[in-house]
Design an enzyme around this catalytic site. Structure first.
Site, PDB file in Angstrom:
ATOM      1  N   ASP A  30       0.902  -1.107   0.109  1.00 54.11           N
ATOM      2  CA  ASP A  30      -0.230   0.023   0.027  1.00 54.11           C
ATOM      3  C   ASP A  30       0.947   1.400  -0.066  1.00 54.11           C
ATOM      4  O   ASP A  30       2.107   1.156   0.352  1.00 54.11           O
ATOM      5  CB  ASP A  30      -0.946  -0.016   1.110  1.00 54.11           C
ATOM      6  CG  ASP A  30      -2.285   0.875   0.999  1.00 54.11           C
ATOM      7  OD1 ASP A  30      -3.291   0.105   0.911  1.00 54.11           O
ATOM      8  OD2 ASP A  30      -1.981   2.213   1.154  1.00 54.11           O
ATOM      9  N   LYS A  35      -0.414   2.940   7.219  1.00 60.37           N
ATOM     10  CA  LYS A  35      -1.367   1.794   7.492  1.00 60.37           C
ATOM     11  C   LYS A  35      -0.240   0.514   7.345  1.00 60.37           C
ATOM     12  O   LYS A  35      -0.586  -0.387   8.237  1.00 60.37           O
ATOM     13  CB  LYS A  35      -2.202   1.848   6.466  1.00 60.37           C
ATOM     14  CG  LYS A  35      -3.302   0.651   6.402  1.00 60.37           C
ATOM     15  CD  LYS A  35      -3.955   0.869   4.775  1.00 60.37           C
ATOM     16  CE  LYS A  35      -5.422   1.798   4.999  1.00 60.37           C
ATOM     17  NZ  LYS A  35      -6.339   1.548   3.962  1.00 60.37           N
ATOM     18  N   THR A 121     -13.458  -2.587  -8.613  1.00 62.40           N
ATOM     19  CA  THR A 121     -14.619  -2.325  -9.249  1.00 62.40           C
ATOM     20  C   THR A 121     -14.682  -1.241 -10.415  1.00 62.40           C
ATOM     21  O   THR A 121     -14.203  -0.023 -10.072  1.00 62.40           O
ATOM     22  CB  THR A 121     -16.008  -1.747  -8.562  1.00 62.40           C
ATOM     23  OG1 THR A 121     -16.224  -2.933  -7.286  1.00 62.40           O
ATOM     24  CG2 THR A 121     -17.411  -1.774  -9.330  1.00 62.40           C
ATOM     25  N   PHE A 152     -17.088  -9.461  -4.267  1.00 60.09           N
ATOM     26  CA  PHE A 152     -18.430  -9.134  -3.827  1.00 60.09           C
ATOM     27  C   PHE A 152     -18.475  -9.208  -2.332  1.00 60.09           C
ATOM     28  O   PHE A 152     -19.667  -9.281  -1.775  1.00 60.09           O
ATOM     29  CB  PHE A 152     -19.424 -10.536  -4.377  1.00 60.09           C
ATOM     30  CG  PHE A 152     -19.268 -10.310  -6.073  1.00 60.09           C
ATOM     31  CD1 PHE A 152     -20.223  -9.512  -6.589  1.00 60.09           C
ATOM     32  CD2 PHE A 152     -18.533 -11.110  -6.550  1.00 60.09           C
ATOM     33  CE1 PHE A 152     -20.446  -9.604  -7.974  1.00 60.09           C
ATOM     34  CE2 PHE A 152     -18.518 -10.860  -8.090  1.00 60.09           C
ATOM     35  CZ  PHE A 152     -19.311 -10.298  -8.852  1.00 60.09           C
ATOM     36  N   ARG A 154     -19.094  -8.521   1.601  1.00 56.04           N
ATOM     37  CA  ARG A 154     -19.723  -7.509   2.152  1.00 56.04           C
ATOM     38  C   ARG A 154     -18.646  -7.003   3.501  1.00 56.04           C
ATOM     39  O   ARG A 154     -18.364  -8.004   4.268  1.00 56.04           O
ATOM     40  CB  ARG A 154     -20.774  -7.972   2.860  1.00 56.04           C
ATOM     41  CG  ARG A 154     -21.921  -8.245   1.723  1.00 56.04           C
ATOM     42  CD  ARG A 154     -23.142  -9.175   2.116  1.00 56.04           C
ATOM     43  NE  ARG A 154     -22.486 -10.433   2.744  1.00 56.04           N
ATOM     44  CZ  ARG A 154     -23.174 -11.336   3.357  1.00 56.04           C
ATOM     45  NH1 ARG A 154     -24.360 -10.890   3.710  1.00 56.04           N
ATOM     46  NH2 ARG A 154     -22.699 -12.280   4.023  1.00 56.04           N
ATOM     47  N   GLY A 257     -26.336   3.057   1.947  1.00 55.51           N
ATOM     48  CA  GLY A 257     -25.286   3.888   1.822  1.00 55.51           C
ATOM     49  C   GLY A 257     -23.941   3.039   1.867  1.00 55.51           C
ATOM     50  O   GLY A 257     -24.002   1.759   1.105  1.00 55.51           O
ATOM     51  N   CYS A 260     -20.194   1.167  -1.539  1.00 56.32           N
ATOM     52  CA  CYS A 260     -20.284   0.529  -2.912  1.00 56.32           C
ATOM     53  C   CYS A 260     -21.499   0.928  -3.743  1.00 56.32           C
ATOM     54  O   CYS A 260     -21.354   1.550  -4.652  1.00 56.32           O
ATOM     55  CB  CYS A 260     -20.305  -1.135  -2.855  1.00 56.32           C
ATOM     56  SG  CYS A 260     -18.465  -1.554  -2.283  1.00 56.32           S
TER      57      CYS A 260
HETATM   58  N1  LIG Z   1     -15.579  -1.974   0.350  1.00 59.42           N
HETATM   59  C1  LIG Z   1     -16.342  -2.988   0.241  1.00 59.42           C
HETATM   60  O1  LIG Z   1     -17.213  -3.672   0.624  1.00 59.42           O
HETATM   61  C2  LIG Z   1     -15.951  -3.605  -1.453  1.00 59.42           C
HETATM   62  C3  LIG Z   1     -16.476  -4.724  -1.893  1.00 59.42           C
HETATM   63  C4  LIG Z   1     -16.499  -5.145  -3.299  1.00 59.42           C
HETATM   64  C5  LIG Z   1     -15.703  -4.316  -3.899  1.00 59.42           C
HETATM   65  N2  LIG Z   1     -15.443  -3.418  -3.622  1.00 59.42           N
HETATM   66  C6  LIG Z   1     -14.208  -2.539  -4.552  1.00 59.42           C
HETATM   67  O2  LIG Z   1     -12.847  -2.676  -4.172  1.00 59.42           O
HETATM   68  C7  LIG Z   1     -11.938  -1.651  -4.439  1.00 59.42           C
HETATM   69  C8  LIG Z   1     -11.403  -1.489  -3.040  1.00 59.42           C
HETATM   70  O3  LIG Z   1     -12.441  -0.801  -2.303  1.00 59.42           O
HETATM   71  P1  LIG Z   1     -12.055  -0.703  -0.614  1.00 59.42           P
HETATM   72  O4  LIG Z   1     -13.293  -0.377  -0.039  1.00 59.42           O
HETATM   73  O5  LIG Z   1     -11.174  -2.015  -0.226  1.00 59.42           O
HETATM   74  O6  LIG Z   1     -11.245   0.635  -0.729  1.00 59.42           O
HETATM   75  P2  LIG Z   1     -10.076   1.354   0.463  1.00 59.42           P
HETATM   76  O7  LIG Z   1     -10.525   2.675   0.209  1.00 59.42           O
HETATM   77  O8  LIG Z   1     -10.754   0.793   1.914  1.00 59.42           O
HETATM   78  O9  LIG Z   1      -8.801   0.772   0.008  1.00 59.42           O
HETATM   79  C9  LIG Z   1      -8.175   1.224  -0.967  1.00 59.42           C
HETATM   80  C10 LIG Z   1      -6.713   1.200  -0.576  1.00 59.42           C
HETATM   81  O10 LIG Z   1      -5.780   1.284  -1.776  1.00 59.42           O
HETATM   82  C11 LIG Z   1      -4.741   2.189  -1.315  1.00 59.42           C
HETATM   83  N3  LIG Z   1      -4.086   2.757  -2.659  1.00 59.42           N
HETATM   84  C12 LIG Z   1      -4.377   3.648  -3.142  1.00 59.42           C
HETATM   85  N4  LIG Z   1      -3.714   3.941  -4.216  1.00 59.42           N
HETATM   86  C13 LIG Z   1      -2.766   3.100  -4.080  1.00 59.42           C
HETATM   87  C14 LIG Z   1      -1.521   2.568  -4.915  1.00 59.42           C
HETATM   88  N5  LIG Z   1      -1.330   3.475  -5.994  1.00 59.42           N
HETATM   89  N6  LIG Z   1      -0.764   1.701  -4.753  1.00 59.42           N
HETATM   90  C15 LIG Z   1      -1.132   0.848  -3.576  1.00 59.42           C
HETATM   91  N7  LIG Z   1      -2.243   1.163  -2.837  1.00 59.42           N
HETATM   92  C16 LIG Z   1      -2.883   2.240  -3.179  1.00 59.42           C
HETATM   93  C17 LIG Z   1      -5.154   2.808  -0.443  1.00 59.42           C
HETATM   94  O11 LIG Z   1      -4.132   3.764   0.399  1.00 59.42           O
HETATM   95  C18 LIG Z   1      -6.043   2.482   0.451  1.00 59.42           C
HETATM   96  O12 LIG Z   1      -5.527   1.422   1.581  1.00 59.42           O
HETATM   97  C19 LIG Z   1     -13.128  -0.613  -4.900  1.00 59.42           C
HETATM   98  O13 LIG Z   1     -13.040  -0.635  -6.328  1.00 59.42           O
HETATM   99  C20 LIG Z   1     -14.379  -0.834  -4.127  1.00 59.42           C
HETATM  100  O14 LIG Z   1     -15.406  -0.631  -5.152  1.00 59.42           O
HETATM  101  C21 LIG Z   1     -15.296  -2.732  -2.217  1.00 59.42           C
END
Ligand SMILES: NC(=O)c1ccc[n+]([C@@H]2O[C@H](COP(=O)([O-])OP(=O)(O)OC[C@H]3O[C@@H](n4cnc5c(N)ncnc54)[C@H](O)[C@@H]3O)[C@@H](O)[C@H]2O)c1
Length: 444
Positions: A30, A35, A121, A152, A154, A257, A260
């Site tokens: 990351d 973090k 996504t 997918f 949650r 909310g 996603c």
């Molecule tokens: N949160 C969910 O429940 C969920 C479920 C399914 C799909 N998604 C999808 O998955 C993806 C990630 O979602 P999330 O909720 O885990 O996001 P998040 O915001 O919790 O985490 C994203 C992470 O990526 C890191 N990051 C950003 N740019 C970076 C880079 N260039 N190199 C390395 N790390 C980098 C950030 O520091 C952060 O820690 C999104 O596209 C989201 O739509 C999320």
């Protein structure tokens, strides 16, 4: 097998930890050094049941590593799973800046053939664009494939969902590449659907849009219940018993909310604009949800008039229980409205208070429990159905509040019990209970 996960948020961290749990050697990378330091110490920066324990176990057993150095994390990986955020742009489209930056970083550091698996996504066509972009960056002797593998899980049940997912979707135009990613999922023993790359991208958006549609639909039915005198709990139960409909996502409330549904429905809408296709249902789903999120506030204003100076307690900040995620949570919008009205607001959330503090700072009082939040309050808004809130003894509202008025956006309590407790209790799609001592003052 060397697996690297890029982006250690909700999706990336759960994915990385679960891959380590089934035996792969995993490096989570990351750009957020804080973090990475926290994670390296075995501490989990997000609230996700069971995650910290599994993380510590795999760290200790040497299969899990955390790194803020993209070079060492990516150079020799056999598989690189990308799970960086794709938040919403101001116009509703998906912001792919983090993804583009991650791809540039990965491409610059690759020295081996590798499989790039996109979990983020992303709009239809993005994986193809990533592949083309990579070809411009990497050395021509490297063989890099790009595969879509939408996620997918949650929040709040990420680990459980990873081990018991209904399906793993793998989109690849190259069968061999899709097969290799399917193989990596074998230890999970889950159903795998292999598709072309564009279909996989669309499955993710269509699934979220469909679930959001179910929520907006039942919320519309709930609103109709309030007009007709029907009870939404019974109506939803009766509908859900029909197996063609199913009972999940038929819980009426104050709207969806989280990180996603709001952004994915809007990004899909943007995609339809791009293709000049008028996806009418989707537009209504988004509109209904934004109206629903305002509903409790409007009910309160209608009933109580000005909220200026009113002692108000908001129970629940997170967009749903068992997570500390407050992104697009209905509570956040409500609190902003209450503050604008100059109400005096206290809040309680078992996991999300720290995130609330980042947004609202000292404008709110952050209570450690429900008792402390509602003490002296005149109005309570229930925004998240945490067990601590659902199981709260109704008599305590009388004990700690003066003439309690409760607006419940999650239908947590039984109507008869609320009536027996002598509360004024307004929920969603159900009869309003007005305590006898309120019936005159509230104009009923
Ligand atoms: N949160 C969910 O429940 C969920 C479920 C399914 C799909 N998604 C999808 O998955 C993806 C990630 O979602 P999330 O909720 O885990 O996001 P998040 O915001 O919790 O985490 C994203 C992470 O990526 C890191 N990051 C950003 N740019 C970076 C880079 N260039 N190199 C390395 N790390 C980098 C950030 O520091 C952060 O820690 C999104 O596209 C989201 O739509 C999320």
């Amino acid at each position: 097998m060397e697996v690297t996960v890029v982006g250690t948020g909700y999706v990336g961290l759960v994915t990385g930890v679960c891959f380590a749990e089934v035996g792969y050697n995993v490096t989570c990378f990351d750009i957020d050094e804080n973090k990475i330091n926290t994670l390296s110490e075995g501490k989990c920066p997000i609230y996700e049941p069971g995650l910290e324990e599994m993380l510590q176990k795999n760290l200790k057993e040497g299969r899990l590593h955390f790194s803020a150095d993209s070079k060492s994390a990516c150079a020799r990986a056999d598989f690189i799973f990308v799970a960086v955020g794709t938040p919403e742009n101001e116009d509703g489209s998906a912001n792919l800046d983090y993804l583009d930056a991650a791809i540039a970083e990965i491409g610059a550091n690759l020295v081996n053939d590798t499989m790039l698996v996109i979990k983020s996504t992303v709009p239809v066509g993005t994986n193809e664009r990533i592949f083309q972009k990579l070809q411009q960056i990497i050395s021509s002797r490297l063989n890099v494939k790009v595969v879509s593998n939408p996620e997918f899980l949650r929040e709040g049940s990420g680990i459980l969902d990873t081990f018991h997912a209904d399906r793993i979707v793998i989109g690849a135009d190259d069968r061999e590449a899709g097969g290799a990613v399917a193989k990596i999922y074998e230890p999970f023993g889950l159903p795998i659907l292999q598709t072309d790359i564009r279909s996989a991208e669309l499955i993710k958006y269509a699934s979220n849009a469909f679930l959001a549609t179910k929520i907006s639909f039942i919320n519309e039915v709930a609103n109709l219940c309030e007009h007709t005198g029907a009870n939404i709990e019974d109506v939803a139960k009766g509908m859900g018993m029909d197996q063609r409909i199913g009972s999940q996502f038929l819980k009426a409330g104050i709207g969806y909310g989280g990180s996603c549904f709001p952004k994915d429905t809007k990004a899909l809408e943007k995609l339809t604009d791009y293709y000049q296709y008028d996806f009418k249902i989707l537009r209504s789903v988004i509109e209904v949800n934004s109206r629903q999120k305002q509903q409790l506030f409007h009910k309160a204003k209608e009933m109580l008039g000005s909220l200026k100076g009113k002692r108000t307690a908001v129970l629940g900040l997170a967009f749903k229980p068992h997570t500390d995620d407050i992104r697009e949570a209905p509570a956040i919008e409500l609190i902003a409205q209450l503050l604008e009205e100059n109400a005096d607001v206290s809040v309680f959330d078992p996991a999300a208070s720290e995130k609330g503090k980042v947004l609202f700072g000292s404008q709110l009082y952050y209570a450690d429990n429900v008792d402390a939040a509602i003490k002296g309050a005149e109005v309570v808004f229930i925004m998240t159905e945490w067990p601590q809130i659902v199981q709260y003894e109704l008599q305590k509202f009388n004990l700690f509040m003066r003439d309690p008025v409760i607006f419940d956006g999650r239908n947590c309590y039984d109507l008869d019990m609320a009536e027996k407790a002598g509360l004024t209790y307004i929920s969603v799609g159900r009869k309003a209970i007005i305590a006898s001592h309120h019936s005159e003052s509230l104009g009923r």
